[in-house]
Design a protein around this motif. Structure first.
Motif, PDB file in Angstrom:
ATOM      1  N   TYR A  37       1.004 -38.312  11.163  1.00  0.00           N
ATOM      2  CA  TYR A  37      -0.427 -38.001  11.257  1.00  0.00           C
ATOM      3  C   TYR A  37      -1.366 -38.530  10.084  1.00  0.00           C
ATOM      4  O   TYR A  37      -0.661 -39.045   8.999  1.00  0.00           O
ATOM      5  CB  TYR A  37      -0.749 -36.156  11.132  1.00  0.00           C
ATOM      6  N   GLN A  39      -5.422 -38.460   7.845  1.00  0.00           N
ATOM      7  CA  GLN A  39      -6.679 -37.997   7.950  1.00  0.00           C
ATOM      8  C   GLN A  39      -7.453 -38.826   6.937  1.00  0.00           C
ATOM      9  O   GLN A  39      -7.155 -39.068   5.903  1.00  0.00           O
ATOM     10  CB  GLN A  39      -6.508 -36.434   7.232  1.00  0.00           C
ATOM     11  N   ARG A  45      -7.677 -34.485  11.006  1.00  0.00           N
ATOM     12  CA  ARG A  45      -6.373 -34.943  10.960  1.00  0.00           C
ATOM     13  C   ARG A  45      -5.925 -35.309  12.511  1.00  0.00           C
ATOM     14  O   ARG A  45      -6.316 -34.363  13.087  1.00  0.00           O
ATOM     15  CB  ARG A  45      -5.291 -33.950  10.201  1.00  0.00           C
ATOM     16  N   GLU A  46      -5.347 -36.745  12.633  1.00  0.00           N
ATOM     17  CA  GLU A  46      -5.084 -37.021  14.170  1.00  0.00           C
ATOM     18  C   GLU A  46      -3.735 -37.523  14.190  1.00  0.00           C
ATOM     19  O   GLU A  46      -3.152 -37.830  13.191  1.00  0.00           O
ATOM     20  CB  GLU A  46      -5.987 -38.054  14.454  1.00  0.00           C
ATOM     21  N   LEU A  47      -3.119 -37.370  15.217  1.00  0.00           N
ATOM     22  CA  LEU A  47      -1.720 -37.752  15.563  1.00  0.00           C
ATOM     23  C   LEU A  47      -1.567 -39.133  15.544  1.00  0.00           C
ATOM     24  O   LEU A  47      -2.433 -39.840  16.148  1.00  0.00           O
ATOM     25  CB  LEU A  47      -0.946 -37.190  16.791  1.00  0.00           C
ATOM     26  N   ASN A  96       5.448 -35.051   9.595  1.00  0.00           N
ATOM     27  CA  ASN A  96       5.240 -33.732  10.323  1.00  0.00           C
ATOM     28  C   ASN A  96       6.532 -33.694  10.957  1.00  0.00           C
ATOM     29  O   ASN A  96       7.267 -34.457  11.740  1.00  0.00           O
ATOM     30  CB  ASN A  96       4.278 -33.364  11.075  1.00  0.00           C
TER      31      ASN A  96
END
Length: 116
Positions: A37, A39, A45-47, A96
């Motif tokens: 991810y 940010q 926050r983005e995948l 993640n």
């Protein structure tokens, strides 16, 4: 104790490349997915990219064709190869991991800055 240790961030010029690495330790259950991810300042926050236990990958449309996610032979490491970097890729990148109980673990983040 679960630890996700990221490395490989830094400053790179537009058009350049970087490879991020993430090593997970202390996870006793099977890993379902490993992902990156990001940010950027002032943004959510983005995948960026995800790889499943079966090897299926998926990418954000903004990075498709430029970034490649892969898992290591030990299956507890994940890499993100980033090519043709753009200033808009500047962000803190987070590793993640989601295990078979659907518990999510996060790394501390590594800064990627794309600037001339």
């Amino acid at each position: 104790q679960v630890q996700l240790v990221e490395s490989g961030g830094g400053l790179v010029q537009p058009g350049g490349s970087l490879t991020l690495s993430c090593a997970a330790s202390g996870i006793t259950f099977v890993i379902n997915t490993m992902a990156w991810y990001r940010q950027a300042p002032g943004k959510e926050r983005e995948l960026v990219a995800v790889v499943t236990r079966g090897g299926t990958t998926n990418y954000a449309s903004s990075v498709k064709g430029r970034f490649t996610i892969s898992s290591g032979n030990a299956k507890n490491t994940v890499y993100l190869k980033m090519n043709n970097l753009k200033p808009e890729d500047t962000a803190v990148y987070y590793c993640n991991v989601v295990d078979s109980r659907w518990i999510s673990y996060w790394g501390q983040g590594t800064q990627v800055t794309v600037s001339s």
